[in-house]
Scaffold this motif. Structure first.
Motif, PDB file in Angstrom:
ATOM      1  N   VAL A   1       4.763   2.919   2.094  1.00 27.58           N
ATOM      2  CA  VAL A   1       3.629   3.741   1.664  1.00 27.58           C
ATOM      3  C   VAL A   1       3.943   4.450   0.350  1.00 27.58           C
ATOM      4  CG1 VAL A   1       2.337   5.847   2.250  1.00 27.58           C
ATOM      5  CG2 VAL A   1       2.613   4.035   3.948  1.00 27.58           C
ATOM      6  N   GLN A   2       5.161   4.911   0.196  1.00 28.33           N
ATOM      7  CA  GLN A   2       5.549   5.636  -1.007  1.00 28.33           C
ATOM      8  C   GLN A   2       5.956   4.728  -2.166  1.00 28.33           C
ATOM      9  OE1 GLN A   2       8.518   8.218   0.975  1.00 28.33           O
ATOM     10  NE2 GLN A   2       7.300   9.938   0.222  1.00 28.33           N
ATOM     11  N   GLY A   3       6.146   3.445  -1.883  1.00 31.72           N
ATOM     12  CA  GLY A   3       6.617   2.521  -2.908  1.00 31.72           C
ATOM     13  C   GLY A   3       5.566   2.212  -3.964  1.00 31.72           C
ATOM     14  N   GLN A   4       6.044   1.881  -5.126  1.00 30.86           N
ATOM     15  CA  GLN A   4       5.161   1.557  -6.244  1.00 30.86           C
ATOM     16  C   GLN A   4       4.506   0.180  -6.095  1.00 30.86           C
ATOM     17  OE1 GLN A   4       4.386   3.697  -8.657  1.00 30.86           O
ATOM     18  NE2 GLN A   4       5.674   5.214  -7.659  1.00 30.86           N
ATOM     19  N   THR A   5       5.114  -0.683  -5.318  1.00 30.11           N
ATOM     20  CA  THR A   5       4.604  -2.050  -5.209  1.00 30.11           C
ATOM     21  C   THR A   5       3.968  -2.345  -3.853  1.00 30.11           C
ATOM     22  OG1 THR A   5       6.767  -2.870  -4.490  1.00 30.11           O
ATOM     23  CG2 THR A   5       6.309  -2.911  -6.869  1.00 30.11           C
ATOM     24  N   ALA A   6       3.647  -1.316  -3.091  1.00 33.11           N
ATOM     25  CA  ALA A   6       3.057  -1.513  -1.760  1.00 33.11           C
ATOM     26  C   ALA A   6       1.701  -2.217  -1.885  1.00 33.11           C
ATOM     27  CB  ALA A   6       2.881  -0.180  -1.056  1.00 33.11           C
ATOM     28  N   THR A   7       1.504  -3.212  -1.057  1.00 29.17           N
ATOM     29  CA  THR A   7       0.209  -3.881  -0.996  1.00 29.17           C
ATOM     30  C   THR A   7      -0.464  -3.523   0.320  1.00 29.17           C
ATOM     31  OG1 THR A   7       1.014  -5.887   0.103  1.00 29.17           O
ATOM     32  CG2 THR A   7       1.101  -5.842  -2.334  1.00 29.17           C
ATOM     33  N   THR A   8      -1.763  -3.702   0.358  1.00 36.71           N
ATOM     34  CA  THR A   8      -2.504  -3.435   1.593  1.00 36.71           C
ATOM     35  C   THR A   8      -1.929  -4.255   2.735  1.00 36.71           C
ATOM     36  OG1 THR A   8      -4.488  -2.872   0.364  1.00 36.71           O
ATOM     37  CG2 THR A   8      -4.789  -3.525   2.661  1.00 36.71           C
ATOM     38  N   GLY A   9      -1.615  -5.513   2.477  1.00 39.28           N
ATOM     39  CA  GLY A   9      -1.053  -6.387   3.512  1.00 39.28           C
ATOM     40  C   GLY A   9       0.266  -5.878   4.049  1.00 39.28           C
ATOM     41  N   ASP A  10       1.147  -5.443   3.146  1.00 37.97           N
ATOM     42  CA  ASP A  10       2.443  -4.886   3.567  1.00 37.97           C
ATOM     43  C   ASP A  10       2.246  -3.676   4.468  1.00 37.97           C
ATOM     44  OD1 ASP A  10       3.817  -6.720   1.966  1.00 37.97           O
ATOM     45  OD2 ASP A  10       4.028  -5.307   0.296  1.00 37.97           O
ATOM     46  N   VAL A  11       1.357  -2.791   4.035  1.00 41.47           N
ATOM     47  CA  VAL A  11       1.122  -1.555   4.780  1.00 41.47           C
ATOM     48  C   VAL A  11       0.537  -1.864   6.155  1.00 41.47           C
ATOM     49  CG1 VAL A  11      -0.213   0.585   4.825  1.00 41.47           C
ATOM     50  CG2 VAL A  11       0.921  -0.134   2.709  1.00 41.47           C
ATOM     51  N   ILE A  12      -0.480  -2.708   6.200  1.00 38.71           N
ATOM     52  CA  ILE A  12      -1.129  -3.040   7.476  1.00 38.71           C
ATOM     53  C   ILE A  12      -0.144  -3.723   8.426  1.00 38.71           C
ATOM     54  CG2 ILE A  12      -2.952  -4.423   8.562  1.00 38.71           C
ATOM     55  CD1 ILE A  12      -3.968  -1.888   7.123  1.00 38.71           C
ATOM     56  N   GLN A  13       0.696  -4.587   7.898  1.00 41.78           N
ATOM     57  CA  GLN A  13       1.702  -5.263   8.732  1.00 41.78           C
ATOM     58  C   GLN A  13       2.659  -4.245   9.364  1.00 41.78           C
ATOM     59  OE1 GLN A  13       4.563  -7.712   6.637  1.00 41.78           O
ATOM     60  NE2 GLN A  13       4.666  -9.125   8.381  1.00 41.78           N
ATOM     61  N   ARG A  14       3.123  -3.308   8.579  1.00 44.39           N
ATOM     62  CA  ARG A  14       4.056  -2.309   9.099  1.00 44.39           C
ATOM     63  C   ARG A  14       3.373  -1.318  10.043  1.00 44.39           C
ATOM     64  NH1 ARG A  14       6.008  -4.470   4.674  1.00 44.39           N
ATOM     65  NH2 ARG A  14       8.253  -4.609   4.352  1.00 44.39           N
ATOM     66  N   VAL A  15       2.122  -1.002   9.763  1.00 41.34           N
ATOM     67  CA  VAL A  15       1.341  -0.171  10.686  1.00 41.34           C
ATOM     68  C   VAL A  15       1.261  -0.849  12.049  1.00 41.34           C
ATOM     69  CG1 VAL A  15      -1.029   0.566  11.211  1.00 41.34           C
ATOM     70  CG2 VAL A  15       0.004   1.161   9.023  1.00 41.34           C
ATOM     71  N   GLY A  16       0.959  -2.130  12.056  1.00 41.60           N
ATOM     72  CA  GLY A  16       0.873  -2.878  13.311  1.00 41.60           C
ATOM     73  C   GLY A  16       2.188  -2.891  14.064  1.00 41.60           C
ATOM     74  N   ARG A  17       3.264  -3.054  13.336  1.00 36.51           N
ATOM     75  CA  ARG A  17       4.594  -3.056  13.955  1.00 36.51           C
ATOM     76  C   ARG A  17       4.887  -1.702  14.609  1.00 36.51           C
ATOM     77  NH1 ARG A  17       8.281  -4.575   9.601  1.00 36.51           N
ATOM     78  NH2 ARG A  17       7.215  -6.564   9.811  1.00 36.51           N
ATOM     79  N   LEU A  18       4.557  -0.624  13.915  1.00 38.63           N
ATOM     80  CA  LEU A  18       4.808   0.714  14.463  1.00 38.63           C
ATOM     81  C   LEU A  18       3.923   0.990  15.675  1.00 38.63           C
ATOM     82  CD1 LEU A  18       6.145   3.458  14.477  1.00 38.63           C
ATOM     83  CD2 LEU A  18       4.567   4.177  12.651  1.00 38.63           C
ATOM     84  N   ARG A  19       2.656   0.646  15.587  1.00 37.00           N
ATOM     85  CA  ARG A  19       1.753   0.849  16.735  1.00 37.00           C
ATOM     86  C   ARG A  19       2.239   0.087  17.958  1.00 37.00           C
ATOM     87  NH1 ARG A  19      -4.313   0.414  14.143  1.00 37.00           N
ATOM     88  NH2 ARG A  19      -4.421   2.572  13.476  1.00 37.00           N
ATOM     89  N   ALA A  20       2.625  -1.170  17.750  1.00 34.93           N
ATOM     90  CA  ALA A  20       3.087  -1.999  18.870  1.00 34.93           C
ATOM     91  C   ALA A  20       4.335  -1.410  19.510  1.00 34.93           C
ATOM     92  CB  ALA A  20       3.343  -3.427  18.391  1.00 34.93           C
ATOM     93  N   LEU A  21       5.268  -0.977  18.693  1.00 31.20           N
ATOM     94  CA  LEU A  21       6.503  -0.399  19.220  1.00 31.20           C
ATOM     95  C   LEU A  21       6.232   0.904  19.964  1.00 31.20           C
ATOM     96  CD1 LEU A  21       9.548  -0.506  19.546  1.00 31.20           C
ATOM     97  CD2 LEU A  21       9.758   0.534  17.264  1.00 31.20           C
TER      98      LEU A  21
END
Length: 112
Positions: free
Chosen positions: A62-82
């Protein structure tokens, strides 16, 4: 030090939260609260480390300069699932609030 919850969070029957005007910094603060909650409520050390690692990974993205929507959504899903798999309602609720806010930011174009 305790982080102040400054962003969308709603608990209870008919509660609602809004993300109008939410910034990336607000989302990072919500992730800080989620991380603190994980440390507080997850008793198994391995599980706690896994949850905090996924939270930290999402925060860095989220804080990175090169974050893409896809990257963020993928990691959000991983955190929610865990958080759901851990099975602690408090953790799931706090993570749900943070990830909902981040998803809203992502879908509104906050990331590349």
């Amino acid at each position: 030090m305790t982080a102040q919850l400054n962003g969308p969070s709603a608990i209870g029957h008919r509660a609602s939260a809004a993300t109008h005007g939410l910034s990336i910094q607000d989302a990072v603060e919500l992730l800080t609260v989620a991380r603190q909650t994980a440390i507080k409520v997850v008793r198994n050390q391995e599980t706690q480390m896994a949850v905090t690692k996924v939270i930290d990974d999402l925060r860095e993205t989220v804080q990175g300069q090169t974050a893409t929507t896809g990257d963020v959504i993928q990691r959000v899903g991983r955190l929610r699932a865990l958080a759901t798999a851990v099975g602690i309602p408090t953790l799931a609720s706090v993570v749900g609030s943070a990830t909902e806010a981040i998803t809203e930011l992502a879908l509104s174009g906050a990331f590349g």
